[in-house]
Design an enzyme around this catalytic site. Structure first.
Site, short mmCIF file in Angstrom:
data_model
loop_
_atom_site.label_atom_id
_atom_site.label_comp_id
_atom_site.label_asym_id
_atom_site.label_seq_id
_atom_site.Cartn_x
_atom_site.Cartn_y
_atom_site.Cartn_z
N ARG A 1 25.70 29.36 3.29
CA ARG A 1 24.95 28.67 2.23
C ARG A 1 25.24 27.17 2.18
O ARG A 1 25.09 26.54 1.15
CB ARG A 1 25.22 29.32 0.87
N LYS B 1 14.99 16.98 4.47
CA LYS B 1 14.12 18.12 4.77
C LYS B 1 14.49 18.68 6.13
O LYS B 1 14.65 17.94 7.10
CB LYS B 1 12.66 17.70 4.76
N GLU C 1 4.99 6.20 13.20
CA GLU C 1 5.51 6.37 11.85
C GLU C 1 5.81 5.02 11.20
O GLU C 1 5.61 4.84 10.00
CB GLU C 1 6.77 7.25 11.86
N LYS D 1 11.19 4.69 3.21
CA LYS D 1 11.37 6.14 3.08
C LYS D 1 12.51 6.46 2.12
O LYS D 1 12.41 7.38 1.31
CB LYS D 1 11.63 6.79 4.43
N GLU E 1 9.98 16.61 -3.15
CA GLU E 1 8.55 16.57 -2.82
C GLU E 1 7.70 17.20 -3.93
O GLU E 1 6.85 18.04 -3.68
CB GLU E 1 8.31 17.28 -1.48
N ARG F 1 6.42 11.76 -3.28
CA ARG F 1 6.84 11.88 -1.87
C ARG F 1 5.70 12.33 -0.97
O ARG F 1 5.75 12.15 0.26
CB ARG F 1 8.02 12.84 -1.79
N ASN G 1 3.25 12.01 3.76
CA ASN G 1 2.45 12.89 4.61
C ASN G 1 1.12 12.28 5.02
O ASN G 1 0.24 12.99 5.54
CB ASN G 1 2.20 14.22 3.88
N HIS H 1 -0.59 13.34 8.18
CA HIS H 1 0.10 14.53 8.67
C HIS H 1 -0.69 15.83 8.49
O HIS H 1 -0.37 16.82 9.15
CB HIS H 1 1.46 14.67 7.99
N HIS I 1 -0.27 17.60 11.81
CA HIS I 1 0.43 18.87 12.01
C HIS I 1 -0.50 19.93 12.60
O HIS I 1 -0.07 20.78 13.40
CB HIS I 1 1.02 19.37 10.69
N HIS J 1 4.53 13.98 18.30
CA HIS J 1 4.30 13.95 16.85
C HIS J 1 3.64 12.64 16.42
O HIS J 1 2.65 12.66 15.67
CB HIS J 1 5.63 14.12 16.11
#
Length: 525
Positions: free
Chosen positions: A286, A308, A350, A392, A402, A406, A410, A413, A417, A429
């Site tokens: 954990r 993330k 990016e 960022k 998010e 935030r 994206n 994206h 994606h 990417h």
């Protein structure tokens, strides 16, 4: 011969702990004036106070400190009351003196939980701390060249701030105020000592790396191997690292190594590596402490920042993951040397995105730099990286999970994606994001949300930097199906991040079919 750093401050401010970390990072010796006093006097400090009183103790202290300042070239921590003596204050002139500052409540908490006996605050710690601050505050401020706050921060972050001041001309530190304690993103070259600071106090260390950066892994093993048991593990290259099978192999390797919560995981590689290892670290027991060492431009400005983690599924990219905060992100720009140009341009996409969504100065830097924008030794790329990381970090700090703002990260994206899901082998990417940004610009322009020419401006900037702006080989039906799994979808309605202008993000929900048609037409479909 002169000291590299001198720490002063109230009892409990963390001078000994932080000083030790800084010395370790600098590769030099650390000395505490209280230890030197006991060695010189042959008595403990409580014994000196009992026999000679505070006046006698201060005389011994002043002599010991003055000798250390002259004949010592390491890091020195002074007792809380050292600045009360005029000769000590005079001796400190011209040295790099750091005041570590914490509020009274924090000092009392630390002092009352410490096993160290401090004669001056043993009785009535709250009252004594308040009195000592009144007596000493002005003397601390007058003696220090630099002041560093230590309230509620892990010692490693305070040490990192001190080191950034020592190396302020060569190194950048961006703070991300993420839960639970935040972390630093360090940008520079030759960050070996920073890695030692980040890993200080860990038990065994598990180094995970991509095969193409095996040389970097060897360097890390050498840096950490003197003080720790270090185990290494190679992941597959690229997106294969983000498969179920790779994560299971990582978990099994952690188990075989008996990696406990007192251990630490270091991830070295590009975004796929840091995403996958981050997810494994967040779920093993954990949560085991994690240090990220991104080795690609994309990793440095995007995937390694923001807490993330993610792995891919047959349904799409990053659909399984977690929010997990690293203890440090180390961006050694020297790792960019030798990267293929296509890989660098993928990261540049990016950076350009940040210019559109938040900081137009980034676009000015990119457009005026020419070929220098791909050279880590040149200032334009360093400036673009710094500004991108700051964008960022600021957005992530304001919305760590998010839940709102935030989403702007994206931009481009949603389609990006989808392209990656449909074409995982042949597209990077950043290339997919470049096409996705043109798609989003056309969507906004067609819907009347952005000015005329907005799509063409995106095409111009991305294309000028060697990035694709169309995707005529794509399968529109497959892309539309993949976009239905985008994480921004709500109540089965598609939501796109679009821009009304530079730095003016909006969300467009369930666009009209004709606007979707216009957006696909803009990318050649």
């Amino acid at each position: 011969m002169s000291v590299k750093a001198v720490f002063i401050g109230m009892p409990g401010a963390g001078k000994t702990t932080v000083g030790g970390l800084v010395a370790q990072a600098l590769g030099c010796e650390f000395k505490d004036s209280d230890d030197l006093i006991e060695e010189t006097a042959g008595r403990t400090i409580p014994e000196i106070f009992a026999a000679d009183g505070e006046k006698g103790f201060r005389a011994i202290e002043a002599r010991v400190i003055q000798e250390a300042l002259v004949g010592y070239d390491g890091v020195l921590s002074l007792g809380g009351g050292a600045v009360l003596t005029a000769s000590t204050r005079e001796a400190l002139r011209g040295h790099p003196v750091f005041l570590l500052n914490a509020d009274n409540d924090e000092l009392v908490r630390r002092l009352t939980s410490s096993s160290i006996i401090r004669p001056l605050v043993r009785d009535d710690p709250e009252g004594r701390v308040a009195t000592l601050r009144r007596e000493r505050e002005d003397l601390y401020r007058a003696s220090a060249r630099y002041t560093v706050e230590s309230d509620g921060r892990p010692a490693r972050r305070v040490a990192r701030k001190v080191l950034s001041i020592i190396d302020q001309l060569e190194q950048l530190v961006v703070e991300v105020e993420d839960e639970p304690t935040g972390y630093d993103v360090v940008v520079g070259t030759g960050l070996g000592r920073d890695l030692r600071v980040a890993c200080q106090g860990a038990g065994s260390i598990f180094v995970c790396y991509a095969p193409e950066v095996a040389k970097r892994k060897d360097e890390v093993m050498e840096i950490l191997g003197h003080d720790h048991e270090v185990i290494s593990f190679a992941l597959p290259s690229g997106e294969e690292a983000k498969s179920y099978e790779s994560v299971i192999r990582l978990w099994n390797a952690f188990g075989e190594a008996k990696l406990g919560r007192d251990g630490l995981i270091v991830a070295i590689g590009g975004g796929a590596t840091t995403d996958s290892v981050g997810f494994a670290a967040s779920t093993w027991l954990r949560g085991v402490p994690l240090v990220l060492v991104p080795t690609t431009l994309l990793g440095m400005v995007d995937t390694a920042i923001g807490s993330k983690t993610g792995v891919n599924t047959p349904s799409g990219t990053n659909l399984v993951g977690s929010f997990y905060t690293p203890i440090e992100v180390l961006c050694d720009l020297g790792h960019l040397e030798g990267l293929p140009e296509r890989e660098l341009r993928s990261g540049l996409a990016e950076i350009i995105k940040y210019g559109f969504i938040a900081d137009r100065r980034v676009l000015d830097i990119v457009e005026s730099a020419g070929s220098d924008i791909l050279d880590y030794r040149k200032q334009p790329l360093r400036d673009a990286i710094e500004r991108s990381i700051r964008v960022k970090a600021e957005i992530v700090s304001s919305d760590p999970h998010e839940e709102g703002r935030r989403e702007v990260l994206n931009y481009g994206h949603t389609l990006g994606h989808a392209i990656e899901a449909c074409d995982p082998e042949d597209i990077r990417h950043g290339e997919a994001v470049s096409i996705g940004c043109v798609f989003a610009a056309a969507l906004a322009e067609s819907a009347g949300m952005a000015p005329q020419g907005w799509t063409q401006e995106h095409r111009r900037v991305f294309a000028a930097n060697g990035l694709p702006v169309a995707y005529p080989q794509g399968d529109r039906a497959a892309l539309e199906e993949a976009m239905t799994l985008d994480k921004k979808v709500r109540d089965h309605q598609q939501r796109f991040v679009v821009l009304a202008d530079y730095g003016r993000p909006q969300v467009l929900s369930q666009p009209a079919p004709e606007h979707i048609d216009a957006a696909f037409a803009a990318i050649g479909l």
